[in-house]
Design an enzyme around this catalytic site. Structure first.
Site, PDB file in Angstrom:
ATOM      1  N   LYS A   1      71.403  40.823  39.662  1.00  0.00           N
ATOM      2  CA  LYS A   1      70.154  41.134  38.958  1.00  0.00           C
ATOM      3  C   LYS A   1      69.813  42.604  39.162  1.00  0.00           C
ATOM      4  O   LYS A   1      69.693  43.062  40.300  1.00  0.00           O
ATOM      5  CB  LYS A   1      69.018  40.247  39.471  1.00  0.00           C
ATOM      6  CG  LYS A   1      69.233  38.770  39.183  1.00  0.00           C
ATOM      7  CD  LYS A   1      68.205  37.881  39.852  1.00  0.00           C
ATOM      8  CE  LYS A   1      68.493  36.411  39.575  1.00  0.00           C
ATOM      9  NZ  LYS A   1      67.554  35.506  40.277  1.00  0.00           N
TER      10      LYS A   1
ATOM     11  N   ARG B   1      85.539  42.262  50.404  1.00  0.00           N
ATOM     12  CA  ARG B   1      86.138  43.417  51.073  1.00  0.00           C
ATOM     13  C   ARG B   1      86.135  43.288  52.593  1.00  0.00           C
ATOM     14  O   ARG B   1      86.922  43.928  53.275  1.00  0.00           O
ATOM     15  CB  ARG B   1      85.370  44.693  50.698  1.00  0.00           C
ATOM     16  CG  ARG B   1      85.601  45.202  49.298  1.00  0.00           C
ATOM     17  CD  ARG B   1      85.021  46.605  49.156  1.00  0.00           C
ATOM     18  NE  ARG B   1      85.349  47.205  47.876  1.00  0.00           N
ATOM     19  CZ  ARG B   1      84.478  47.395  46.899  1.00  0.00           C
ATOM     20  NH1 ARG B   1      83.225  47.016  47.052  1.00  0.00           N
ATOM     21  NH2 ARG B   1      84.846  47.959  45.768  1.00  0.00           N
ATOM     22  N   LYS B   2      85.213  42.478  53.116  1.00  0.00           N
ATOM     23  CA  LYS B   2      84.983  42.474  54.567  1.00  0.00           C
ATOM     24  C   LYS B   2      85.916  41.483  55.268  1.00  0.00           C
ATOM     25  O   LYS B   2      85.824  40.271  55.052  1.00  0.00           O
ATOM     26  CB  LYS B   2      83.527  42.120  54.860  1.00  0.00           C
ATOM     27  CG  LYS B   2      82.528  43.043  54.166  1.00  0.00           C
ATOM     28  CD  LYS B   2      81.111  42.580  54.425  1.00  0.00           C
ATOM     29  CE  LYS B   2      80.127  43.328  53.542  1.00  0.00           C
ATOM     30  NZ  LYS B   2      80.269  42.990  52.102  1.00  0.00           N
TER      31      LYS B   2
ATOM     32  N   GLY C   1      67.670  32.831  37.406  1.00  0.00           N
ATOM     33  CA  GLY C   1      66.565  31.894  37.592  1.00  0.00           C
ATOM     34  C   GLY C   1      66.178  31.781  39.050  1.00  0.00           C
ATOM     35  O   GLY C   1      66.789  32.394  39.928  1.00  0.00           O
TER      36      GLY C   1
ATOM     37  N   LYS D   1      61.384  41.384  38.403  1.00  0.00           N
ATOM     38  CA  LYS D   1      60.656  40.529  39.354  1.00  0.00           C
ATOM     39  C   LYS D   1      60.904  40.946  40.801  1.00  0.00           C
ATOM     40  O   LYS D   1      60.053  40.716  41.675  1.00  0.00           O
ATOM     41  CB  LYS D   1      60.997  39.052  39.134  1.00  0.00           C
ATOM     42  CG  LYS D   1      62.467  38.679  39.275  1.00  0.00           C
ATOM     43  CD  LYS D   1      62.865  38.289  40.682  1.00  0.00           C
ATOM     44  CE  LYS D   1      64.358  38.090  40.786  1.00  0.00           C
ATOM     45  NZ  LYS D   1      64.795  37.758  42.148  1.00  0.00           N
TER      46      LYS D   1
ATOM     47  N   SER E   1      75.632  35.641  50.118  1.00  0.00           N
ATOM     48  CA  SER E   1      74.989  34.336  50.290  1.00  0.00           C
ATOM     49  C   SER E   1      74.980  33.516  49.004  1.00  0.00           C
ATOM     50  O   SER E   1      75.321  32.327  49.013  1.00  0.00           O
ATOM     51  CB  SER E   1      73.559  34.520  50.808  1.00  0.00           C
ATOM     52  OG  SER E   1      72.790  35.316  49.919  1.00  0.00           O
ATOM     53  N   PHE E   2      74.618  34.129  47.874  1.00  0.00           N
ATOM     54  CA  PHE E   2      74.484  33.355  46.643  1.00  0.00           C
ATOM     55  C   PHE E   2      75.840  32.949  46.088  1.00  0.00           C
ATOM     56  O   PHE E   2      76.029  31.806  45.662  1.00  0.00           O
ATOM     57  CB  PHE E   2      73.686  34.146  45.602  1.00  0.00           C
ATOM     58  CG  PHE E   2      73.218  33.305  44.448  1.00  0.00           C
ATOM     59  CD1 PHE E   2      72.601  32.081  44.662  1.00  0.00           C
ATOM     60  CD2 PHE E   2      73.384  33.734  43.146  1.00  0.00           C
ATOM     61  CE1 PHE E   2      72.164  31.297  43.598  1.00  0.00           C
ATOM     62  CE2 PHE E   2      72.946  32.966  42.075  1.00  0.00           C
ATOM     63  CZ  PHE E   2      72.337  31.741  42.304  1.00  0.00           C
TER      64      PHE E   2
END
EC number: 1.1.1.94
Length: 349
Positions: free
Chosen positions: A126, A52-53, A154, A209, A31-32
């Site tokens: 992350k 890969r998909k 961020g 976080k 998604s990102f």
């Protein structure tokens, strides 16, 4: 109308200046990565997405939509998905790694033979490596020692970035020139990019976080209120600071976008997969059932295990991480863990 005209003019001007760049490659069609690719495509860059998909590749190329990870968002025509890594990477100067943290080392090894020597590697993942406790920039540098590494982090949920909702992030690198290049590359009038010279603090804040967000989600799932979440978030930032400073990060970084800012959005947003997984666990689902229900990688679970090992080794107090570890990996009751947190020895704030 005036604002729309200004935005169109700005986009066209940027597009002209971007003709000199062959393209930008995203490793990972989640998604990102897809959202950032769409944003940069609107600036006029040609975007390659490797994944890969087969169904993700087909949907991006044929339906111009990432149905699995970013549904209902139109993908511009200058975005193309690839199955072959070589085809996606050859001649590319900017490579964005947007895969789960546990896959970083393998991905870098697979990329090595196809990269330009001056290619800048931009990681938006992350986490830290389990057992070794190494930050992602350290892993990338070990595997790709010739290439500059930049971290982008961020409060930036993909769903909002894809809709051009104003967002602010940070880039950091040991290579100042590379950091400034990436700042310029990603900056738009809806996506503001700051630089920061504290790469340790930026990476640790972004990783820990997710642990706090899982705990906040569990609290919501149990049915606790805003008071509880406020306490978790406030004490959570203290855990981030303690482990972050121990590892060499700067305290002020953790009060900024990649610490407090990212924690706020991850603990409170409906888009947060970490909060959502915690919510399901708080309602009684097992960790495995929650992961399956979310349908995407929940970085906070892996981060919890990795930071539990690291804080034990470094002898750093992280009571929320302790409690979450017991819930996730030792089968303890979440309500009882909250009780234990609330009845710890009295102390000054």
């Amino acid at each position: 109308m005036i604002l729309q005209e200004q935005e169109l003019k700005w986009s066209l001007e940027k597009g002209k200046s971007n003709m000199t760049i062959k393209g930008i490659t995203f490793i990972g069609g989640g998604s990102f990565g897809t959202a950032l690719g769409i944003m940069l495509a609107k600036k006029g860059y040609n975007i390659n997405i490797w994944d890969r998909k087969p169904h993700v590749i087909a949907d991006i190329n044929e339906k111009k939509e990432n149905i699995k990870y970013l549904p209902n968002v139109v993908i511009p025509s200058n975005v193309k998905a690839y199955k072959g890594m070589k085809e996606a990477l050859v001649g590319i100067k900017y490579v964005v790694i947007s895969v789960p943290s546990h896959a970083i080392r393998e991905i870098c090894r697979n990329m090595k033979d196809y990269l330009k020597e001056d290619a800048i590697i931009i990681s938006v993942a992350k986490g830290i490596e389990e057992h070794s406790g190494k930050r992602l920039s350290q892993i990338i540098k070990e595997e790709l020692p010739k290439n500059p590494v930049v971290i982008l982090s961020g409060p930036s949920h993909a769903e909002e970035v894809a809709q051009d909702i104003p967002t602010t992030v940070v880039v950091t690198s040991e290579d100042v020139k590379a950091s400034l290049e990436v700042q310029n590359l990603f900056s738009t009038n809806k996506f503001r990019v700051y630089t920061n010279d504290d790469i340790i603090g930026v990476e640790i804040g972004g990783a820990v976080k997710n642990i706090i967000a899982l705990a906040a989600g569990i609290s919501d799932g149990i049915g606790y209120g805003d008071n509880t979440k406020a306490a978790l978030m406030t004490r959570g930032i203290n855990e981030i600071i303690r482990i972050g400073e121990k590892l060499g990060g700067q305290r002020e970084t953790f009060w900024g976008l990649t610490g407090m800012g990212d924690m706020i959005v991850t603990c409170t947003s409906m888009h947060s997969r970490n909060r959502r997984a915690g919510l399901l666990i708080g309602k009684g689902l097992s960790m495995e059932e929650a992961i399956e229900e979310v349908g995407m990688v929940v970085e906070g679970i892996k981060a919890c295990k990795a930071f539990y090992e690291l804080k034990e080794k470094l002898k750093v107090s992280m009571p929320i991480t302790d409690a979450l570890y017991r819930v996730l990996f030792q089968g303890e009751d979440a309500k009882y863990c909250v009780y234990e947190l609330m009845t710890r020895d009295k102390k000054d704030e």
